[in-house]
Design a protein around this motif. Structure first.
Motif, PDB file in Angstrom:
ATOM      1  N   GLY A 222       4.103  10.451   1.834  1.00 20.36           N
ATOM      2  CA  GLY A 222       3.729  11.396   1.342  1.00 20.36           C
ATOM      3  C   GLY A 222       3.899  10.127   0.046  1.00 20.36           C
ATOM      4  N   HIS A 223       3.717  10.029  -0.949  1.00 20.14           N
ATOM      5  CA  HIS A 223       3.138   9.489  -1.980  1.00 20.14           C
ATOM      6  C   HIS A 223       4.603   8.342  -2.515  1.00 20.14           C
ATOM      7  CE1 HIS A 223       3.579  11.192  -5.965  1.00 20.14           C
ATOM      8  NE2 HIS A 223       3.670  12.748  -5.572  1.00 20.14           N
ATOM      9  N   TYR A 224       3.824   7.124  -3.215  1.00 18.60           N
ATOM     10  CA  TYR A 224       5.164   6.652  -3.565  1.00 18.60           C
ATOM     11  C   TYR A 224       4.752   5.638  -5.368  1.00 18.60           C
ATOM     12  CZ  TYR A 224       2.383   2.342  -2.870  1.00 18.60           C
ATOM     13  OH  TYR A 224       1.313   0.975  -2.205  1.00 18.60           O
ATOM     14  N   ASP A 225       3.967   6.294  -5.370  1.00 14.16           N
ATOM     15  CA  ASP A 225       3.308   6.159  -7.062  1.00 14.16           C
ATOM     16  C   ASP A 225       3.658   7.253  -7.966  1.00 14.16           C
ATOM     17  OD1 ASP A 225       1.344   8.000  -5.667  1.00 14.16           O
ATOM     18  OD2 ASP A 225       0.174   7.497  -7.768  1.00 14.16           O
ATOM     19  N   THR A 226       4.208   6.818  -9.369  1.00  9.30           N
ATOM     20  CA  THR A 226       4.604   7.740 -10.199  1.00  9.30           C
ATOM     21  C   THR A 226       3.917   7.893 -11.343  1.00  9.30           C
ATOM     22  OG1 THR A 226       5.939   6.171 -11.406  1.00  9.30           O
ATOM     23  CG2 THR A 226       7.338   7.495  -8.921  1.00  9.30           C
TER      24      THR A 226
ATOM     25  N   THR B  53      -5.635  -2.383  -8.417  1.00  7.29           N
ATOM     26  CA  THR B  53      -5.895  -2.063  -6.955  1.00  7.29           C
ATOM     27  C   THR B  53      -4.873  -1.802  -6.607  1.00  7.29           C
ATOM     28  OG1 THR B  53      -7.023  -3.980  -7.163  1.00  7.29           O
ATOM     29  CG2 THR B  53      -6.570  -3.459  -5.315  1.00  7.29           C
ATOM     30  N   SER B  54      -4.940  -0.858  -4.821  1.00 10.60           N
ATOM     31  CA  SER B  54      -2.963  -0.713  -5.049  1.00 10.60           C
ATOM     32  C   SER B  54      -3.432  -0.883  -3.349  1.00 10.60           C
ATOM     33  CB  SER B  54      -2.413   0.710  -5.550  1.00 10.60           C
ATOM     34  OG  SER B  54      -1.170   1.214  -5.319  1.00 10.60           O
ATOM     35  N   ASN B  55      -1.806   0.410  -2.318  1.00 10.67           N
ATOM     36  CA  ASN B  55      -2.508  -0.065  -1.265  1.00 10.67           C
ATOM     37  C   ASN B  55      -1.770   0.918  -0.585  1.00 10.67           C
ATOM     38  OD1 ASN B  55      -3.334  -3.200  -0.370  1.00 10.67           O
ATOM     39  ND2 ASN B  55      -1.700  -3.311  -1.831  1.00 10.67           N
ATOM     40  N   ASN B  56      -1.921   1.629   0.053  1.00  6.67           N
ATOM     41  CA  ASN B  56      -1.250   2.631   1.408  1.00  6.67           C
ATOM     42  C   ASN B  56      -0.626   1.784   2.327  1.00  6.67           C
ATOM     43  OD1 ASN B  56      -2.847   4.823  -0.101  1.00  6.67           O
ATOM     44  ND2 ASN B  56      -4.762   4.261   1.332  1.00  6.67           N
TER      45      ASN B  56
ATOM     46  N   ILE C 174       2.734   8.675  16.205  1.00  7.06           N
ATOM     47  CA  ILE C 174       3.261   8.882  14.338  1.00  7.06           C
ATOM     48  C   ILE C 174       3.052   7.712  13.585  1.00  7.06           C
ATOM     49  CG2 ILE C 174       5.170   9.620  13.226  1.00  7.06           C
ATOM     50  CD1 ILE C 174       6.938  10.660  15.902  1.00  7.06           C
ATOM     51  N   LYS C 175       2.206   8.936  12.402  1.00  8.99           N
ATOM     52  CA  LYS C 175       1.989   7.890  10.805  1.00  8.99           C
ATOM     53  C   LYS C 175       2.605   7.651  10.722  1.00  8.99           C
ATOM     54  CE  LYS C 175      -2.849   6.422  12.966  1.00  8.99           C
ATOM     55  NZ  LYS C 175      -2.881   4.881  13.171  1.00  8.99           N
ATOM     56  N   PHE C 176       4.041   7.076   9.906  1.00  8.54           N
ATOM     57  CA  PHE C 176       3.890   7.195   8.404  1.00  8.54           C
ATOM     58  C   PHE C 176       3.707   6.349   7.644  1.00  8.54           C
ATOM     59  CE2 PHE C 176       7.514   6.288  12.030  1.00  8.54           C
ATOM     60  CZ  PHE C 176       8.234   7.484  11.813  1.00  8.54           C
ATOM     61  N   ILE C 177       2.603   7.647   6.840  1.00 13.13           N
ATOM     62  CA  ILE C 177       2.013   7.067   5.653  1.00 13.13           C
ATOM     63  C   ILE C 177       2.319   7.336   3.976  1.00 13.13           C
ATOM     64  CG2 ILE C 177      -0.577   6.795   4.796  1.00 13.13           C
ATOM     65  CD1 ILE C 177      -1.463   7.776   7.424  1.00 13.13           C
ATOM     66  N   HIS C 178       2.708   6.306   3.341  1.00  7.76           N
ATOM     67  CA  HIS C 178       3.355   6.162   1.578  1.00  7.76           C
ATOM     68  C   HIS C 178       1.919   5.787   1.035  1.00  7.76           C
ATOM     69  CE1 HIS C 178       7.534   6.145   2.755  1.00  7.76           C
ATOM     70  NE2 HIS C 178       7.292   5.334   3.825  1.00  7.76           N
ATOM     71  N   PHE C 179       1.330   7.105   0.445  1.00  3.04           N
ATOM     72  CA  PHE C 179      -0.119   7.133  -0.211  1.00  3.04           C
ATOM     73  C   PHE C 179       0.161   6.228  -1.565  1.00  3.04           C
ATOM     74  CE2 PHE C 179      -1.528   9.970   2.912  1.00  3.04           C
ATOM     75  CZ  PHE C 179      -2.683   9.096   3.097  1.00  3.04           C
ATOM     76  N   SER C 180      -1.043   5.612  -1.980  1.00  5.85           N
ATOM     77  CA  SER C 180      -0.663   5.647  -3.896  1.00  5.85           C
ATOM     78  C   SER C 180      -2.267   6.052  -3.810  1.00  5.85           C
ATOM     79  CB  SER C 180      -1.201   4.150  -4.189  1.00  5.85           C
ATOM     80  OG  SER C 180      -0.660   3.736  -4.888  1.00  5.85           O
ATOM     81  N   GLY C 181      -1.739   6.291  -5.577  1.00 11.85           N
ATOM     82  CA  GLY C 181      -2.656   6.369  -6.014  1.00 11.85           C
ATOM     83  C   GLY C 181      -2.551   8.368  -6.240  1.00 11.85           C
ATOM     84  N   GLU C 182      -1.976   9.397  -5.935  1.00 15.29           N
ATOM     85  CA  GLU C 182      -1.234  10.717  -5.794  1.00 15.29           C
ATOM     86  C   GLU C 182      -1.522  11.148  -6.708  1.00 15.29           C
ATOM     87  OE1 GLU C 182      -0.175  14.142  -4.910  1.00 15.29           O
ATOM     88  OE2 GLU C 182       0.592  12.571  -6.251  1.00 15.29           O
ATOM     89  N   GLU C 183      -1.090  10.227  -8.117  1.00 17.73           N
ATOM     90  CA  GLU C 183      -0.989  10.834  -9.079  1.00 17.73           C
ATOM     91  C   GLU C 183      -2.180  10.558 -10.183  1.00 17.73           C
ATOM     92  OE1 GLU C 183       1.539  12.726 -10.104  1.00 17.73           O
ATOM     93  OE2 GLU C 183       2.911  11.832  -9.104  1.00 17.73           O
TER      94      GLU C 183
ATOM     95  N   LEU D 253       4.978  -0.590  -8.960  1.00 19.02           N
ATOM     96  CA  LEU D 253       4.357  -0.826  -8.255  1.00 19.02           C
ATOM     97  C   LEU D 253       3.872  -1.193  -7.331  1.00 19.02           C
ATOM     98  CD1 LEU D 253       3.344   2.087  -7.012  1.00 19.02           C
ATOM     99  CD2 LEU D 253       1.468   1.504  -6.985  1.00 19.02           C
ATOM    100  N   THR D 254       4.251  -2.402  -6.913  1.00 14.43           N
ATOM    101  CA  THR D 254       3.833  -3.913  -6.048  1.00 14.43           C
ATOM    102  C   THR D 254       5.618  -3.802  -5.684  1.00 14.43           C
ATOM    103  OG1 THR D 254       1.804  -4.550  -7.273  1.00 14.43           O
ATOM    104  CG2 THR D 254       2.934  -5.651  -5.734  1.00 14.43           C
TER     105      THR D 254
END
Length: 386
Positions: free
Chosen positions: A110-114, A88-91, A146-155, A58-59
């Protein structure tokens, strides 16, 4: 995500007409959408493997996404750390500043964790869509930020998006025009992927539901304007727009019609997706983003000079009234608005005469921006009211 929740889908509703029309300027931008980019990015995303929070995979994905924005020339790239039981992770938060409403935001996320697999569809599809969108919008002027946000921890239960809302949106009282969530939009190989689901808010609080419905209808209309896809309206659930919805923000989202059976498994892979479908969804999302952020053409130096001489505002500084004069008779109407330095519109009018007086005695003494819209182009002049 969305696998753990069971909700009834809402049947297709009749669309309201919101005066969305085809914009040739937007179309020229959409023509540069690259299916090759999308395929290459999906391949790279998949190569990182299972991207669960706490893993180096993920890092590595985070570093890849962040580097992409930096290489595109974005300078406001922020990693927002958060910790919970998984680690620990990052948005990843990237901001493109608007020219007229710099403090009001269109959030595209959108989220980038799986989980349990590479997650090439859930949610590599949303991740690479946002990257392609950011590439094409990099040098396009937009009135709204505009804010482009890639969230982590969604799953693991919308951890990153909840953290962002509680630690950024609420304490900063962030002014959000709309949240557009992209989650699992890659289609299912071997099926007829000709429809994208547009998601509206039907849950509590109900105060934001009507606006969400309007924006979602607009989203569907715009996708059909700029792609060969059909659209269907359904309800929003179990993804990163929910913390925003719970805070009373206006949300909408996109989700594939033919839902993959491979999400959250080792078979959520590129081979089981429909890349041409994702390409069409990407084009539609870009068209909607251009509309929602109010993109406009950049004036050439010659055009800017000609328009600057064409329009005269007097007196400036002023107190009770403004006189707006055009050096030539108008052959088309000109939209005019006054914006304060916080980005709030305080006056709006349509100019039809060569000379027109505007009363401003109700405005407080301050610096403002006068924004003239001619076709899809803008001229912005500074105003001082004493």
């Amino acid at each position: 995500m969305k696998k753990f929740a069971i909700f009834c889908l809402v049947s297709v509703v009749s669309f309201s007409t919101y005066a969305q029309t085809f914009n040739s300027f937007y179309s020229t931008i959409l023509e540069n959408t690259s299916q090759t980019n999308i395929l290459n990015d999906l391949t790279t995303f998949e190569s990182f493997g299972i991207k669960n929070v706490g893993s180096t995979r993920l890092t590595d994905t985070e570093t890849w996404i962040t580097s992409r924005y930096q290489n595109l020339g974005y300078t406001d790239v922020v990693l927002q750390p958060f910790s919970y039981s998984a680690g620990t992770s990052n948005n990843i938060i990237v901001t493109k500043t608007g020219t007229v409403y710099p403090n009001t935001y269109l959030i595209i996320d959108g989220h980038y964790d799986t989980i349990n697999g590479a997650g090439t569809n859930d949610n590599g599809s949303g991740t690479v869509l946002i990257l392609e969108l950011a590439r094409l919008l990099k040098d396009i002027n937009t009135e709204y930020s505009i804010k482009f946000i890639h969230f982590s921890g969604e799953e693991d239960g919308l951890i990153g998006s909840n953290y962002y809302v509680n630690n950024t949106v609420i304490p900063q009282d962030l002014d959000i025009k709309l949240v557009l969530n992209i989650d699992e939009v890659g289609g299912l190989a071997g099926t007829n992927n000709n429809t994208i689901v547009c998601e509206r808010d039907l849950s509590s609080p109900s105060s934001n539901n009507a606006a969400s419905n309007a924006f979602t209808n607009d989203l569907a209309t715009l996708i059909e304007l700029y792609t060969n896809l059909n659209t269907e309206i359904s309800n929003a659930y179990a993804s990163d727009y929910i913390p925003f919805e719970n805070n009373g923000e206006i949300i909408t989202g996109l989700y594939e019609k033919n839902e993959t059976p491979y999400a959250h498994t080792a078979n959520d892979l590129l081979v089981n997706m429909d890349v041409p479908y994702l390409y069409e969804v990407t084009k539609g999302t870009i068209g909607a983003a251009l509309e929602f952020a109010v993109a406009y053409e950049t004036l050439s130096l010659e055009e800017a000079s000609n328009l600057d001489h064409l329009i005269r505002i007097s007196p400036n500084p002023s107190d009770n009234f403004l006189t707006i004069s055009f050096s030539k008779p108008l052959d088309q109407v000109v939209d005019f608005k006054i914006i304060d330095m916080l980005g709030k519109q305080v006056y709006k009018s349509t100019l039809r005469e060569q000379t027109q007086n505007i009363a401003i005695d109700n405005l407080v003494a301050a610096h403002y921006l006068g924004v003239f819209k001619i076709n899809n182009k803008r001229l912005i002049k500074k105003l001082i009211i004493e």
